[in-house]
Design a protein around this motif. Structure first.
Motif, PDB file in Angstrom:
ATOM      1  N   VAL A   1      21.259  -4.237   2.998  1.00  0.00           N
ATOM      2  CA  VAL A   1      19.985  -4.128   3.701  1.00  0.00           C
ATOM      3  C   VAL A   1      18.980  -5.053   3.011  1.00  0.00           C
ATOM      4  O   VAL A   1      18.208  -4.625   2.146  1.00  0.00           O
ATOM      5  CB  VAL A   1      19.461  -2.676   3.696  1.00  0.00           C
ATOM      6  CG1 VAL A   1      18.205  -2.568   4.550  1.00  0.00           C
ATOM      7  CG2 VAL A   1      20.525  -1.721   4.183  1.00  0.00           C
ATOM      8  N   PRO A   2      18.998  -6.329   3.353  1.00  0.00           N
ATOM      9  CA  PRO A   2      18.126  -7.299   2.670  1.00  0.00           C
ATOM     10  C   PRO A   2      16.709  -7.293   3.241  1.00  0.00           C
ATOM     11  O   PRO A   2      16.402  -6.608   4.209  1.00  0.00           O
ATOM     12  CB  PRO A   2      18.819  -8.630   2.956  1.00  0.00           C
ATOM     13  CG  PRO A   2      19.441  -8.420   4.307  1.00  0.00           C
ATOM     14  CD  PRO A   2      19.864  -6.969   4.350  1.00  0.00           C
ATOM     15  N   ASP A   3      15.866  -8.062   2.603  1.00  0.00           N
ATOM     16  CA  ASP A   3      14.523  -8.371   3.120  1.00  0.00           C
ATOM     17  C   ASP A   3      13.565  -7.180   3.151  1.00  0.00           C
ATOM     18  O   ASP A   3      12.658  -7.132   3.990  1.00  0.00           O
ATOM     19  CB  ASP A   3      14.605  -8.993   4.518  1.00  0.00           C
ATOM     20  CG  ASP A   3      15.462 -10.249   4.535  1.00  0.00           C
ATOM     21  OD1 ASP A   3      15.415 -10.990   3.532  1.00  0.00           O
ATOM     22  OD2 ASP A   3      16.177 -10.473   5.525  1.00  0.00           O
ATOM     23  N   ALA A   4      13.765  -6.213   2.263  1.00  0.00           N
ATOM     24  CA  ALA A   4      12.786  -5.132   2.180  1.00  0.00           C
ATOM     25  C   ALA A   4      11.522  -5.664   1.532  1.00  0.00           C
ATOM     26  O   ALA A   4      11.566  -6.324   0.496  1.00  0.00           O
ATOM     27  CB  ALA A   4      13.352  -3.962   1.370  1.00  0.00           C
ATOM     28  N   ARG A   5      10.397  -5.382   2.138  1.00  0.00           N
ATOM     29  CA  ARG A   5       9.114  -5.816   1.588  1.00  0.00           C
ATOM     30  C   ARG A   5       8.782  -4.967   0.364  1.00  0.00           C
ATOM     31  O   ARG A   5       8.860  -3.743   0.394  1.00  0.00           O
ATOM     32  CB  ARG A   5       8.024  -5.648   2.649  1.00  0.00           C
ATOM     33  CG  ARG A   5       6.649  -6.084   2.176  1.00  0.00           C
ATOM     34  CD  ARG A   5       5.615  -5.782   3.241  1.00  0.00           C
ATOM     35  NE  ARG A   5       4.273  -6.084   2.781  1.00  0.00           N
ATOM     36  CZ  ARG A   5       3.171  -5.696   3.415  1.00  0.00           C
ATOM     37  NH1 ARG A   5       3.266  -5.006   4.533  1.00  0.00           N
ATOM     38  NH2 ARG A   5       1.988  -6.007   2.937  1.00  0.00           N
ATOM     39  N   VAL A   6       8.429  -5.613  -0.734  1.00  0.00           N
ATOM     40  CA  VAL A   6       8.116  -4.900  -1.970  1.00  0.00           C
ATOM     41  C   VAL A   6       6.616  -4.579  -1.992  1.00  0.00           C
ATOM     42  O   VAL A   6       5.777  -5.456  -1.823  1.00  0.00           O
ATOM     43  CB  VAL A   6       8.494  -5.737  -3.208  1.00  0.00           C
ATOM     44  CG1 VAL A   6       8.139  -4.986  -4.484  1.00  0.00           C
ATOM     45  CG2 VAL A   6       9.989  -6.055  -3.182  1.00  0.00           C
ATOM     46  N   LEU A   7       6.320  -3.302  -2.212  1.00  0.00           N
ATOM     47  CA  LEU A   7       4.944  -2.823  -2.212  1.00  0.00           C
ATOM     48  C   LEU A   7       4.542  -2.334  -3.588  1.00  0.00           C
ATOM     49  O   LEU A   7       5.376  -2.161  -4.465  1.00  0.00           O
ATOM     50  CB  LEU A   7       4.793  -1.677  -1.208  1.00  0.00           C
ATOM     51  CG  LEU A   7       5.143  -2.010   0.251  1.00  0.00           C
ATOM     52  CD1 LEU A   7       5.239  -0.738   1.050  1.00  0.00           C
ATOM     53  CD2 LEU A   7       4.092  -2.939   0.836  1.00  0.00           C
ATOM     54  N   GLU A   8       3.267  -2.066  -3.742  1.00  0.00           N
ATOM     55  CA  GLU A   8       2.774  -1.492  -4.983  1.00  0.00           C
ATOM     56  C   GLU A   8       3.274  -0.060  -5.113  1.00  0.00           C
ATOM     57  O   GLU A   8       3.765   0.535  -4.171  1.00  0.00           O
ATOM     58  CB  GLU A   8       1.248  -1.518  -5.008  1.00  0.00           C
ATOM     59  CG  GLU A   8       0.661  -2.918  -5.039  1.00  0.00           C
ATOM     60  CD  GLU A   8       1.076  -3.696  -6.269  1.00  0.00           C
ATOM     61  OE1 GLU A   8       1.144  -3.079  -7.351  1.00  0.00           O
ATOM     62  OE2 GLU A   8       1.329  -4.896  -6.154  1.00  0.00           O
ATOM     63  N   ARG A   9       3.106   0.509  -6.312  1.00  0.00           N
ATOM     64  CA  ARG A   9       3.591   1.861  -6.566  1.00  0.00           C
ATOM     65  C   ARG A   9       2.935   2.884  -5.651  1.00  0.00           C
ATOM     66  O   ARG A   9       1.791   2.755  -5.250  1.00  0.00           O
ATOM     67  CB  ARG A   9       3.306   2.272  -8.021  1.00  0.00           C
ATOM     68  CG  ARG A   9       4.223   1.616  -9.009  1.00  0.00           C
ATOM     69  CD  ARG A   9       3.953   2.163 -10.388  1.00  0.00           C
ATOM     70  NE  ARG A   9       4.191   3.593 -10.455  1.00  0.00           N
ATOM     71  CZ  ARG A   9       5.398   4.136 -10.575  1.00  0.00           C
ATOM     72  NH1 ARG A   9       6.458   3.373 -10.617  1.00  0.00           N
ATOM     73  NH2 ARG A   9       5.543   5.443 -10.641  1.00  0.00           N
ATOM     74  N   GLU A  10       3.698   3.951  -5.325  1.00  0.00           N
ATOM     75  CA  GLU A  10       3.186   4.971  -4.427  1.00  0.00           C
ATOM     76  C   GLU A  10       2.095   5.827  -5.050  1.00  0.00           C
ATOM     77  O   GLU A  10       1.363   6.512  -4.356  1.00  0.00           O
ATOM     78  CB  GLU A  10       4.320   5.880  -3.938  1.00  0.00           C
ATOM     79  CG  GLU A  10       4.973   6.732  -4.993  1.00  0.00           C
ATOM     80  CD  GLU A  10       6.168   6.068  -5.632  1.00  0.00           C
ATOM     81  OE1 GLU A  10       7.017   6.792  -6.139  1.00  0.00           O
ATOM     82  OE2 GLU A  10       6.242   4.832  -5.625  1.00  0.00           O
ATOM     83  N   GLU A  11       1.947   5.793  -6.399  1.00  0.00           N
ATOM     84  CA  GLU A  11       0.877   6.577  -7.006  1.00  0.00           C
ATOM     85  C   GLU A  11      -0.498   6.097  -6.543  1.00  0.00           C
ATOM     86  O   GLU A  11      -1.430   6.866  -6.494  1.00  0.00           O
ATOM     87  CB  GLU A  11       0.937   6.508  -8.537  1.00  0.00           C
ATOM     88  CG  GLU A  11       1.816   7.561  -9.155  1.00  0.00           C
ATOM     89  CD  GLU A  11       3.237   7.083  -9.304  1.00  0.00           C
ATOM     90  OE1 GLU A  11       4.033   7.812  -9.901  1.00  0.00           O
ATOM     91  OE2 GLU A  11       3.562   5.992  -8.836  1.00  0.00           O
ATOM     92  N   THR A  12      -0.613   4.801  -6.248  1.00  0.00           N
ATOM     93  CA  THR A  12      -1.887   4.270  -5.782  1.00  0.00           C
ATOM     94  C   THR A  12      -1.937   4.463  -4.269  1.00  0.00           C
ATOM     95  O   THR A  12      -1.795   3.519  -3.499  1.00  0.00           O
ATOM     96  CB  THR A  12      -2.030   2.784  -6.158  1.00  0.00           C
ATOM     97  OG1 THR A  12      -0.906   2.083  -5.649  1.00  0.00           O
ATOM     98  CG2 THR A  12      -2.095   2.605  -7.660  1.00  0.00           C
ATOM     99  N   ASP A  13      -2.158   5.692  -3.841  1.00  0.00           N
ATOM    100  CA  ASP A  13      -2.044   6.051  -2.423  1.00  0.00           C
ATOM    101  C   ASP A  13      -2.844   5.164  -1.473  1.00  0.00           C
ATOM    102  O   ASP A  13      -2.299   4.670  -0.492  1.00  0.00           O
ATOM    103  CB  ASP A  13      -2.430   7.515  -2.213  1.00  0.00           C
ATOM    104  CG  ASP A  13      -1.454   8.472  -2.879  1.00  0.00           C
ATOM    105  OD1 ASP A  13      -1.867   9.595  -3.187  1.00  0.00           O
ATOM    106  OD2 ASP A  13      -0.298   8.083  -3.078  1.00  0.00           O
ATOM    107  N   PRO A  14      -4.152   4.922  -1.712  1.00  0.00           N
ATOM    108  CA  PRO A  14      -4.909   4.117  -0.755  1.00  0.00           C
ATOM    109  C   PRO A  14      -4.361   2.696  -0.618  1.00  0.00           C
ATOM    110  O   PRO A  14      -4.201   2.188   0.486  1.00  0.00           O
ATOM    111  CB  PRO A  14      -6.327   4.124  -1.340  1.00  0.00           C
ATOM    112  CG  PRO A  14      -6.382   5.375  -2.161  1.00  0.00           C
ATOM    113  CD  PRO A  14      -5.014   5.487  -2.763  1.00  0.00           C
ATOM    114  N   GLY A  15      -4.050   2.072  -1.766  1.00  0.00           N
ATOM    115  CA  GLY A  15      -3.530   0.711  -1.705  1.00  0.00           C
ATOM    116  C   GLY A  15      -2.162   0.645  -1.049  1.00  0.00           C
ATOM    117  O   GLY A  15      -1.848  -0.275  -0.296  1.00  0.00           O
ATOM    118  N   PHE A  16      -1.335   1.653  -1.323  1.00  0.00           N
ATOM    119  CA  PHE A  16       0.000   1.698  -0.738  1.00  0.00           C
ATOM    120  C   PHE A  16      -0.093   1.833   0.779  1.00  0.00           C
ATOM    121  O   PHE A  16       0.583   1.134   1.526  1.00  0.00           O
ATOM    122  CB  PHE A  16       0.752   2.890  -1.340  1.00  0.00           C
ATOM    123  CG  PHE A  16       2.171   3.028  -0.885  1.00  0.00           C
ATOM    124  CD1 PHE A  16       3.180   2.289  -1.472  1.00  0.00           C
ATOM    125  CD2 PHE A  16       2.518   3.910   0.120  1.00  0.00           C
ATOM    126  CE1 PHE A  16       4.499   2.418  -1.070  1.00  0.00           C
ATOM    127  CE2 PHE A  16       3.830   4.049   0.538  1.00  0.00           C
ATOM    128  CZ  PHE A  16       4.818   3.304  -0.064  1.00  0.00           C
TER     129      PHE A  16
END
Length: 249
Positions: free
Chosen positions: A103-118
């Motif tokens: 399953v390639p090409d997953a977009r990498v996001l910031e950590r889930e602890e930072t709820d608003p930014g996530f």
């Protein structure tokens, strides 16, 4: 004479620390891996139902919040992601596990602890069907935040995080101090460390602001914040926290 630096303690669960240990050692730092928690896979009916819905095209976006959760998804060989399903992962390591499972090409996001930014990074559309695969350490505020942004969220816990009994000698070493630095990659680890009476000479390095805030709320002094859970960023932050503390006689 140069006095060798004290080891850097990494309390991540077994199987979750290899990248960080390698990054620290590549910088010439001695390490000690003593897990504070263990990760247990949970492949139950909820996960099987979620995988079936995913394979049937009933999910618009799959979001995986940890490398171990990605491994659990892939373990049964029944992870089928239809074309057109959006993919997102917290941490590059999570995306790499998904890629290895086909399953390639997953977009990498910031950590889930930072709820608003996530949540802002995902930018879910109104009515979007979002499958969130995480663990018992997934912050409880995450699902409501995504739902408030318009997503229809199904949360499945693929991993249970459990604390482990610590060797009394380890606890004594943390109070002496026998370590140069302690690396905290999650709010759970920060919370656990805060109850151990960490000596103030041990440099505490937090992955991000949320981890730092938890550590400080438990009375720890945070000496560096990496801004990421990535191994390279954390190892660089450890070096910054240690500074010139290697003693020369």
């Amino acid at each position: 004479m140069t006095v060798a630096p004290l080891p850097v303690l990494v309390p991540d669960a077994a199987g979750a620390a290899d990248d960080l240990l390698a990054a620290l050692r590549s910088r010439g730092l001695p390490t000690d891996h003593s897990p504070f928690v263990e990760l247990r896979a949970q492949r139950d009916g909820d996960l099987r139902a979620a995988l079936a819905a995913l394979a049937a095209g009933e999910v618009d976006r799959l979001v995986v919040t940890s490398p171990r959760a990605a491994e659990v998804l892939a373990e049964g060989g029944d992870l089928i992601v239809p074309a057109g399903t959006a993919m997102a992962a917290t941490e590059a390591t999570t995306a790499a596990v998904l890629a290895a499972a086909g399953v390639p090409d997953a977009r990498v996001l910031e950590r889930e602890e930072t709820d608003p930014g996530f949540t802002a990074a995902l930018s879910p559309d109104a009515g979007e069907r979002l499958l969130l695969v995480g663990s018992t350490a997934t912050p409880p505020a995450l699902r409501p935040a995504l739902e408030a942004a318009g997503a229809r969220v199904t949360l499945v816990l693929a991993v249970r995080v459990r604390t482990v009994g610590l060797d009394p000698q380890l606890v004594r070493d943390l109070r002496r101090p026998a370590y140069g630095a302690l690396v905290l990659r999650s709010t759970l680890l920060a919370d656990l460390a805060g109850h151990l009476g960490i000596h103030r000479d041990i440099r505490v390095v937090a992955a991000d602001d949320a981890v730092a805030a938890t550590a400080e709320a438990r009375g720890l002094v945070v000496h560096a914040v990496a801004g990421s859970t990535g191994a390279e960023e954390l190892a660089t932050a450890v070096l910054s926290a240690l500074g010139t503390r290697i003693v020369h006689d």
